[in-house]
Design a protein around this motif. Structure first.
Motif, PDB file in Angstrom:
ATOM      1  N   ILE A  27     -11.786  60.383  85.648  1.00  0.00           N
ATOM      2  CA  ILE A  27     -11.130  60.137  84.366  1.00  0.00           C
ATOM      3  C   ILE A  27     -11.939  60.761  83.231  1.00  0.00           C
ATOM      4  O   ILE A  27     -11.401  61.423  82.332  1.00  0.00           O
ATOM      5  CB  ILE A  27     -10.954  58.624  84.132  1.00  0.00           C
ATOM      6  N   ALA A  28     -13.255  60.570  83.281  1.00  0.00           N
ATOM      7  CA  ALA A  28     -14.113  61.112  82.225  1.00  0.00           C
ATOM      8  C   ALA A  28     -14.075  62.641  82.211  1.00  0.00           C
ATOM      9  O   ALA A  28     -14.073  63.262  81.144  1.00  0.00           O
ATOM     10  CB  ALA A  28     -15.537  60.608  82.404  1.00  0.00           C
ATOM     11  N   ALA A  51     -15.498  52.996  78.808  1.00  0.00           N
ATOM     12  CA  ALA A  51     -16.959  53.116  78.790  1.00  0.00           C
ATOM     13  C   ALA A  51     -17.423  54.434  79.396  1.00  0.00           C
ATOM     14  O   ALA A  51     -18.364  55.066  78.893  1.00  0.00           O
ATOM     15  CB  ALA A  51     -17.574  51.936  79.539  1.00  0.00           C
ATOM     16  N   ALA A  52     -16.766  54.877  80.475  1.00  0.00           N
ATOM     17  CA  ALA A  52     -17.157  56.121  81.133  1.00  0.00           C
ATOM     18  C   ALA A  52     -16.931  57.329  80.224  1.00  0.00           C
ATOM     19  O   ALA A  52     -17.774  58.240  80.154  1.00  0.00           O
ATOM     20  CB  ALA A  52     -16.384  56.293  82.438  1.00  0.00           C
ATOM     21  N   VAL A  53     -15.795  57.338  79.528  1.00  0.00           N
ATOM     22  CA  VAL A  53     -15.508  58.458  78.629  1.00  0.00           C
ATOM     23  C   VAL A  53     -16.400  58.399  77.394  1.00  0.00           C
ATOM     24  O   VAL A  53     -16.879  59.434  76.910  1.00  0.00           O
ATOM     25  CB  VAL A  53     -14.016  58.476  78.248  1.00  0.00           C
ATOM     26  N   ARG A  56     -19.693  59.945  78.371  1.00  0.00           N
ATOM     27  CA  ARG A  56     -19.651  61.397  78.562  1.00  0.00           C
ATOM     28  C   ARG A  56     -19.282  62.127  77.282  1.00  0.00           C
ATOM     29  O   ARG A  56     -19.770  63.241  77.036  1.00  0.00           O
ATOM     30  CB  ARG A  56     -18.658  61.740  79.670  1.00  0.00           C
ATOM     31  N   CYS A  57     -18.425  61.526  76.483  1.00  0.00           N
ATOM     32  CA  CYS A  57     -17.928  62.172  75.262  1.00  0.00           C
ATOM     33  C   CYS A  57     -18.173  61.232  74.081  1.00  0.00           C
ATOM     34  O   CYS A  57     -17.241  60.577  73.603  1.00  0.00           O
ATOM     35  CB  CYS A  57     -16.443  62.495  75.383  1.00  0.00           C
ATOM     36  N   PRO A  58     -19.400  61.119  73.619  1.00  0.00           N
ATOM     37  CA  PRO A  58     -19.741  60.102  72.615  1.00  0.00           C
ATOM     38  C   PRO A  58     -18.999  60.226  71.291  1.00  0.00           C
ATOM     39  O   PRO A  58     -18.844  59.239  70.580  1.00  0.00           O
ATOM     40  CB  PRO A  58     -21.258  60.292  72.429  1.00  0.00           C
ATOM     41  N   LYS A  59     -18.517  61.414  70.960  1.00  0.00           N
ATOM     42  CA  LYS A  59     -17.824  61.600  69.684  1.00  0.00           C
ATOM     43  C   LYS A  59     -16.297  61.573  69.811  1.00  0.00           C
ATOM     44  O   LYS A  59     -15.591  61.794  68.834  1.00  0.00           O
ATOM     45  CB  LYS A  59     -18.257  62.922  69.045  1.00  0.00           C
ATOM     46  N   ALA A  60     -15.800  61.298  71.008  1.00  0.00           N
ATOM     47  CA  ALA A  60     -14.355  61.341  71.242  1.00  0.00           C
ATOM     48  C   ALA A  60     -13.626  60.230  70.496  1.00  0.00           C
ATOM     49  O   ALA A  60     -14.153  59.128  70.334  1.00  0.00           O
ATOM     50  CB  ALA A  60     -14.072  61.218  72.735  1.00  0.00           C
ATOM     51  N   LEU A  61     -12.411  60.533  70.050  1.00  0.00           N
ATOM     52  CA  LEU A  61     -11.501  59.506  69.557  1.00  0.00           C
ATOM     53  C   LEU A  61     -10.845  58.864  70.776  1.00  0.00           C
ATOM     54  O   LEU A  61     -10.134  59.539  71.531  1.00  0.00           O
ATOM     55  CB  LEU A  61     -10.443  60.120  68.644  1.00  0.00           C
ATOM     56  N   ALA A  90     -15.890  47.872  75.019  1.00  0.00           N
ATOM     57  CA  ALA A  90     -16.219  49.004  75.887  1.00  0.00           C
ATOM     58  C   ALA A  90     -16.418  50.297  75.111  1.00  0.00           C
ATOM     59  O   ALA A  90     -16.933  51.272  75.651  1.00  0.00           O
ATOM     60  CB  ALA A  90     -15.128  49.197  76.931  1.00  0.00           C
ATOM     61  N   GLY A  91     -15.978  50.317  73.846  1.00  0.00           N
ATOM     62  CA  GLY A  91     -16.219  51.500  73.031  1.00  0.00           C
ATOM     63  C   GLY A  91     -14.996  52.206  72.481  1.00  0.00           C
ATOM     64  O   GLY A  91     -15.106  53.335  71.988  1.00  0.00           O
ATOM     65  N   ALA A  92     -13.827  51.567  72.538  1.00  0.00           N
ATOM     66  CA  ALA A  92     -12.623  52.190  71.981  1.00  0.00           C
ATOM     67  C   ALA A  92     -12.698  52.234  70.458  1.00  0.00           C
ATOM     68  O   ALA A  92     -13.287  51.356  69.821  1.00  0.00           O
ATOM     69  CB  ALA A  92     -11.377  51.428  72.421  1.00  0.00           C
ATOM     70  N   ASP A  93     -12.078  53.263  69.880  1.00  0.00           N
ATOM     71  CA  ASP A  93     -11.957  53.363  68.422  1.00  0.00           C
ATOM     72  C   ASP A  93     -10.703  52.665  67.920  1.00  0.00           C
ATOM     73  O   ASP A  93     -10.652  52.202  66.783  1.00  0.00           O
ATOM     74  CB  ASP A  93     -11.896  54.837  67.999  1.00  0.00           C
ATOM     75  N   VAL A  94      -9.690  52.630  68.769  1.00  0.00           N
ATOM     76  CA  VAL A  94      -8.405  52.001  68.465  1.00  0.00           C
ATOM     77  C   VAL A  94      -7.985  51.228  69.709  1.00  0.00           C
ATOM     78  O   VAL A  94      -8.120  51.737  70.825  1.00  0.00           O
ATOM     79  CB  VAL A  94      -7.325  53.046  68.106  1.00  0.00           C
ATOM     80  N   VAL A  95      -7.482  50.019  69.526  1.00  0.00           N
ATOM     81  CA  VAL A  95      -6.992  49.224  70.647  1.00  0.00           C
ATOM     82  C   VAL A  95      -5.469  49.227  70.632  1.00  0.00           C
ATOM     83  O   VAL A  95      -4.850  48.849  69.635  1.00  0.00           O
ATOM     84  CB  VAL A  95      -7.508  47.774  70.584  1.00  0.00           C
ATOM     85  N   ALA A  96      -4.868  49.689  71.729  1.00  0.00           N
ATOM     86  CA  ALA A  96      -3.411  49.702  71.847  1.00  0.00           C
ATOM     87  C   ALA A  96      -2.960  48.420  72.525  1.00  0.00           C
ATOM     88  O   ALA A  96      -3.568  47.963  73.494  1.00  0.00           O
ATOM     89  CB  ALA A  96      -2.960  50.906  72.654  1.00  0.00           C
TER      90      ALA A  96
END
Length: 229
Positions: A27-28, A51-53, A56-61, A90-96
């Motif tokens: 997935i990551a 958390a995995a993404v 791996r991608c600390p600046k990802a939206l 876990a690190g989401a910027d937006v929760v759906a």
């Protein structure tokens, strides 16, 4: 609205239960590949994948959700406070979350769930809806994003086929200007994505057509092996 979201592509990087593609490292990697090729963000399912993404991608939206099934409700996208808190943690910027008017598991109310997410977490929320009415209600309760994700997947829209392009213009006309409008569900081609932007969506979410290896391969296999009469 953040200008970088305009005309944007968000890739839903998910895999069904039992698929070898569901491993967090896979997935990551798919999320990383999507981001490197123009996606402005990714939509992910489960705290583990978020958390995995994020690692791996600390600046990802990251738009995160958690699908959980309950015998007393058909709502399954981040249905309760427990799931909202876990996805945010876990690190989401937006929760759906499901923001339809259906009965929620354990009798939780959308209004109280949104309020708690705002008051205790300060979490931006994406409302997955199936109608104009539910989208407007979600925004009035405090959801920052509204997506057409559930059009065609609820009891009241089951006979309809996504994407819900016809929902976009009335939603854009009636939603607060700062509310981000997303078209999601059934976008199977670049042209359809472009059409959604033209109808008023700020960004589109594409999943199966890009990352749905299991469903895509199964579809090709079925069509190729189907016997002609």
């Amino acid at each position: 609205m953040t200008l970088s979201l305009r005309n944007g592509l968000i890739v839903s990087v998910q895999a069904p239960e039992g698929s070898p593609m569901r491993h967090p490292d896979v997935i990551a990697a798919m999320a990383d590949a999507s981001l490197r090729n123009g996606a402005l963000g990714v939509r992910l399912e489960s705290p583990e994948h978020v958390a995995a993404v994020r690692e791996r991608c600390p600046k990802a939206l990251i738009i995160g959700l958690w699908k959980r099934s309950w015998p007393d409700s058909s709502v399954y996208i981040t249905p309760r406070w427990h799931e909202v808190k876990a996805i945010w943690g876990a690190g989401a910027d937006v929760v759906a979350l499901d923001a339809t008017d259906r009965f929620r598991p354990q009798a939780e109310e959308l209004e109280s769930l949104v309020k708690r997410a705002k008051d205790e977490l300060g979490a931006p929320l994406m409302a997955d809806v199936d109608s104009v009415e539910n989208g407007l209600r979600a925004a009035s309760l405090g959801c920052d994003w509204v997506g057409t994700t559930l059009f065609g997947y609820t009891e009241s829209t089951r006979g309809a086929r996504p994407p819900g392009l016809h929902l976009l213009k009335p939603l854009r006309a009636q939603l607060p200007a700062e509310t981000i409008l997303i078209c999601e569900g059934g976008i199977a081609s670049p042209q359809t994505a472009r059409n959604a932007i033209g109808e008023g969506a700020d960004a589109v979410v594409v999943g199966t057509a890009i990352t749905g290896v299991d469903l895509q391969v199964a579809s090709y296999h079925q069509h190729i092996t189907r016997q002609t009469v």
